[in-house]
Design a protein around this motif. Structure first.
Motif, PDB file in Angstrom:
ATOM      1  N   ALA A  88       6.649  -7.383   4.328  1.00  0.00           N
ATOM      2  CA  ALA A  88       5.875  -6.530   5.239  1.00  0.00           C
ATOM      3  C   ALA A  88       5.874  -5.086   4.747  1.00  0.00           C
ATOM      4  N   ILE A  89       7.049  -4.584   4.338  1.00  0.00           N
ATOM      5  CA  ILE A  89       7.140  -3.224   3.801  1.00  0.00           C
ATOM      6  C   ILE A  89       6.316  -3.095   2.528  1.00  0.00           C
ATOM      7  N   SER A  90       6.417  -4.090   1.654  1.00  0.00           N
ATOM      8  CA  SER A  90       5.713  -4.044   0.370  1.00  0.00           C
ATOM      9  C   SER A  90       4.199  -3.981   0.549  1.00  0.00           C
ATOM     10  N   VAL A  91       3.678  -4.815   1.434  1.00  0.00           N
ATOM     11  CA  VAL A  91       2.231  -4.855   1.649  1.00  0.00           C
ATOM     12  C   VAL A  91       1.747  -3.622   2.409  1.00  0.00           C
ATOM     13  N   ALA A  92       2.603  -3.075   3.292  1.00  0.00           N
ATOM     14  CA  ALA A  92       2.175  -1.965   4.144  1.00  0.00           C
ATOM     15  C   ALA A  92       2.344  -0.593   3.501  1.00  0.00           C
ATOM     16  N   LEU A  93       3.213  -0.461   2.474  1.00  0.00           N
ATOM     17  CA  LEU A  93       3.470   0.868   1.916  1.00  0.00           C
ATOM     18  C   LEU A  93       3.175   0.990   0.412  1.00  0.00           C
ATOM     19  N   PRO A  94       3.956   0.363  -0.478  1.00  0.00           N
ATOM     20  CA  PRO A  94       3.678   0.567  -1.903  1.00  0.00           C
ATOM     21  C   PRO A  94       2.331   0.040  -2.370  1.00  0.00           C
ATOM     22  N   ALA A  95       1.857  -1.070  -1.820  1.00  0.00           N
ATOM     23  CA  ALA A  95       0.552  -1.595  -2.250  1.00  0.00           C
ATOM     24  C   ALA A  95      -0.586  -0.641  -1.877  1.00  0.00           C
ATOM     25  N   PRO A  96      -0.692  -0.205  -0.612  1.00  0.00           N
ATOM     26  CA  PRO A  96      -1.740   0.772  -0.281  1.00  0.00           C
ATOM     27  C   PRO A  96      -1.574   2.095  -1.026  1.00  0.00           C
ATOM     28  N   ILE A 190      13.128  -3.394  -4.473  1.00  0.00           N
ATOM     29  CA  ILE A 190      12.316  -4.335  -3.699  1.00  0.00           C
ATOM     30  C   ILE A 190      11.329  -5.036  -4.626  1.00  0.00           C
ATOM     31  N   GLY A 191      10.755  -4.255  -5.544  1.00  0.00           N
ATOM     32  CA  GLY A 191       9.835  -4.851  -6.514  1.00  0.00           C
ATOM     33  C   GLY A 191      10.500  -5.941  -7.328  1.00  0.00           C
ATOM     34  N   GLY A 192      11.789  -5.751  -7.658  1.00  0.00           N
ATOM     35  CA  GLY A 192      12.502  -6.751  -8.438  1.00  0.00           C
ATOM     36  C   GLY A 192      12.566  -8.095  -7.741  1.00  0.00           C
ATOM     37  N   VAL A 193      12.834  -8.073  -6.417  1.00  0.00           N
ATOM     38  CA  VAL A 193      12.924  -9.339  -5.691  1.00  0.00           C
ATOM     39  C   VAL A 193      11.542  -9.902  -5.364  1.00  0.00           C
ATOM     40  N   VAL A 194      10.502  -9.060  -5.460  1.00  0.00           N
ATOM     41  CA  VAL A 194       9.139  -9.544  -5.223  1.00  0.00           C
ATOM     42  C   VAL A 194       8.514 -10.083  -6.516  1.00  0.00           C
ATOM     43  N   VAL A 285      -1.387  -5.891  -7.724  1.00  0.00           N
ATOM     44  CA  VAL A 285      -1.561  -7.325  -7.992  1.00  0.00           C
ATOM     45  C   VAL A 285      -0.240  -8.063  -7.801  1.00  0.00           C
ATOM     46  N   GLY A 286       0.846  -7.491  -8.327  1.00  0.00           N
ATOM     47  CA  GLY A 286       2.156  -8.135  -8.208  1.00  0.00           C
ATOM     48  C   GLY A 286       2.617  -8.269  -6.767  1.00  0.00           C
ATOM     49  N   ILE A 287       2.409  -7.220  -5.977  1.00  0.00           N
ATOM     50  CA  ILE A 287       2.847  -7.237  -4.575  1.00  0.00           C
ATOM     51  C   ILE A 287       2.053  -8.250  -3.757  1.00  0.00           C
ATOM     52  N   ILE A 288       0.744  -8.210  -3.870  1.00  0.00           N
ATOM     53  CA  ILE A 288      -0.109  -9.124  -3.090  1.00  0.00           C
ATOM     54  C   ILE A 288       0.134 -10.573  -3.517  1.00  0.00           C
ATOM     55  N   THR A 289       0.308 -10.786  -4.822  1.00  0.00           N
ATOM     56  CA  THR A 289       0.582 -12.142  -5.316  1.00  0.00           C
ATOM     57  C   THR A 289       1.917 -12.653  -4.796  1.00  0.00           C
ATOM     58  N   GLY A 290       2.962 -11.806  -4.872  1.00  0.00           N
ATOM     59  CA  GLY A 290       4.281 -12.217  -4.395  1.00  0.00           C
ATOM     60  C   GLY A 290       4.287 -12.559  -2.915  1.00  0.00           C
TER      61      GLY A 290
END
Length: 431
Positions: A88-96, A190-194, A285-290
Motif C-alpha cells: 500500500a505504501i509502495s503504490v501510494a508514495l514512491p510509485a506516484p 522496501i524496494g528490496g522486498v518488493v 514498473v517494478g512497484i506496480i508489477t510486485g
C-alpha cells in the motif's frame, strides 16, 4: 565467480528497479549539505540504500518465495498485514513520486503539457510493461539500464574533473546518521522486498533454472547491482559536495538541474530529462508489477486479479502523481518511520543462518523493534515535548534509531537463551 548473460541481465534489471526518483535526487543534495564530510554521509546512505536492500535480494535468493515468506516466522497473519502495508505504501508514495519527478524535471521546463496528461501517458506505458510480465527483465536489463548508467557516468565523471571551490562545512551534527535516514527516503529497503519478489517470479516464469541455479544467479546479480548502486551514489554525493561552495540552491531538484548544466552544458538539461524519465519509469514498473504479483498470489494465481491490480495501481499513480515532489517526500516520512525499522530487521534475519534466526528470535526481535520505533512515528502527530521526554531514555533515539540497540540486545539474549536451553536439553537426554 562465474557470471553468465542472464546474471548480468538480472543485475542490470535490479539496478534499474532500485534506481528511481529518490535515488537520483537525494544523493547530490545530501552531499551538498554534507560538504567536506561527504564521505560519512555516503557510508550512512550506503548502509540504508545499498547494503540493506541487497541483503533483501540475498534473502530472496535463499527462500525464493514471496514477501509473505519474509515475515512468516512471526505468524501468517502478521506476514499478511505487513505485506499489505508495504505494498500500500509502495503504490501510494514512491510509485506516484516517479511521475511527479518526471514531470517537474523532464517535462515542465520544456513543455506546456499538464501534469495530469503526463501522468496519464506515463502510467499507460508503465501498464504496458507490467502486462508484458515475462519480458520485464529482458526489456529493462537489455535496453533501459545501460542507457541510464552511461548518462549517470557522464554527469558524474565530467563534474568531478571540473573546477570548483573548496567544499563548505557540513550542516549535519552526525553525518553517518543523516546519511542513514536520508537513505530511508529512497524506499530501497522496501524496494528490496518488493522487487526481489519480482526477480524471483520473473526467473521462475522462464522455466529454465532449478533452485540452486536461481539461488546463485540472484545472489550474484544482487552483488553486481549493489556495487553499481554504491559507485553511482558515491559519485552523486561527491559531486554535490564538490559544488557545495559554488552553487546556491534550496531544493533537491534544482541542484540536480544545475549540476547537469554545469557538467554537460545546455545538452545536459536534455540528458537529465531523459535520465530522470528512464530511472523513474523502471522503478514504477517494478512497484506496480510486485504489487500485482502479490495480489495474484493471494487470489489463487488469478490473472484477472493481476490485471485489475495493475490498472488500479496505475490509476492511483496518476492521481497522487499530481502532487509536488517535496510534498510527497514530506508525507512519506511518518510511513517510513513506521515500516522501515521492521523491514530492515526482517531483511537481516532472513539472511542469517537458521540457527541464529529461529521463530522465537523473529518474534522477539520484531516485537521489540516495533515498540521502540513507535516514538519516531508518533513524533509526527503529537506534541514534540512529550515524545522528546520519552526519547531521552532510549539510546540513539535522537537520531531516529532508538530501535537498533534494543533489537540487537534481544537478538543476542534470545539466541543465548536458546543455546543454553539446547545444551541442557541435550544433557538431560544423554542422562
Amino acid at each position: 565467480m562465474d557470471f553468465n548473460k542472464q546474471t548480468y541481465l538480472t543485475a542490470f534489471a535490479l539496478f534499474s528497479l532500485f534506481f528511481g526518483a529518490g535515488n537520483l535526487i537525494l544523493p547530490p543534495f545530501l552531499g551538498y549539505n554534507a560538504g567536506e564530510d561527504w564521505f560519512w554521509v555516503l557510508l550512512g546512505f550506503g548502509i540504508s540504500a545499498v547494503v540493506i536492500p541487497i541483503m533483501a535480494i540475498y534473502g530472496y535468493a535463499r527462500i525464493q518465495g514471496t514477501m509473505l515468506d519474509f515475515a512468516k516466522k512471526i505468524s501468517p497473519a502478521v506476514a499478511l498485514v505487513y505485506c499489505v502495508i508495504v505494498y500500500a505504501i509502495s503504490v501510494a508514495l514512491p510509485a506516484p513520486r516517479t511521475a511527479s519527478v518526471t514531470y517537474e524535471m523532464a517535462v515542465q521546463p520544456y513543455s506546456e503539457l499538464s501534469s495530469l496528461w503526463l501522468s496519464t501517458i506515463y502510467f499507460a506505458i508503465v501498464l504496458v510493461f507490467v502486462l508484458n510480465r515475462t519480458k520485464i527483465i529482458s526489456l529493462i536489463g537489455k535496453f533501459l539500464t545501460p542507457f541510464i548508467i552511461i548518462l549517470l557516468l557522464c554527469i558524474i565523471g565530467i563534474g568531478l574533473f571540473g573546477d570548483a571551490e573548496a567544499m563548505k562545512a557540513s550542516i549535519f551534527d552526525n553525518g553517518l546518521s543523516a546519511g542513514i535516514l536520508e537513505g530511508y527516503q529512497t524506499f530501497d529497503a522496501i524496494g528490496g522486498v518488493v522487487v526481489g519478489g519480482v526477480i524471483v517470479i520473473s526467473l521462475a516464469l522462464q522455466g529454465k533454472y532449478n533452485y540452486e541455479e536461481k539461488k546463485k544467479m540472484i545472489a550474484k546479480s544482487g552483488l553486481l547491482a549493489g556495487i553499481g548502486l554504491f559507485a553511482i551514489y558515491g559519485g552523486l554525493i561527491a559531486l554535490g559536495a564538490y559544488y557545495s561552495a559554488t552553487l546556491q540552491v534550496e531544493n533537491r531538484t534544482e541542484l540536480l538541474q544545475l549540476l547537469s548544466t554545469s557538467t554537460l552544458g545546455k545538452i545536459g538539461t536534455a540528458f537529465l530529462g531523459i535520465l530522470v524519465a528512464l530511472a523513474c519509469f523502471t522503478t514504477a514498473v517494478g512497484i506496480i508489477t510486485g504489487t500485482s504479483d502479490f495480489v495474484k498470489g493471494l487470489c489463487k494465481n488469478s490473472q484477472t486479479a493481476y490485471i485489475i491490480t495493475a490498472v488500479l495501481g496505475c490509476v492511483l499513480g496518476v492521481a497522487i502523481g499530481q502532487f509536488d515532489v517535496h510534498y510527497i517526500i514530506d508525507i512519506a516520512l511518518p510511513a517510513l518511520m513506521f515500516i522501515y525499522p521492521i523491514t530492515i530487521v526482517l531483511i537481516i534475519l532472513n539472511t542469517l543462518p537458521e540457527r541464529f534466526a529461529s521463530t522465537t528470535v523473529f518474534r522477539a526481535v520484531a516485537l521489540v523493534t516495533f515498540l521502540f520505533s513507535i516514538p519516531d512515528f508518533l513524533g509526527f502527530f503529537i506534541a514534540e515535548d512529550s515524545v522528546n521526554a520519552l526519547k531521552e531514555y532510549i539510546p540513539l533515539s535522537k537520531y531516529s534509531m532508538g530501535w537498533v540497540l534494543p533489537a540487537l540486545f534481544v537478538f543476542v539474549l534470545v539466541n543465548l537463551f536458546e543455546l543454553f536451553r539446547g545444551r541442557n536439553t541435550g544433557e538431560i537426554t544423554a542422562k
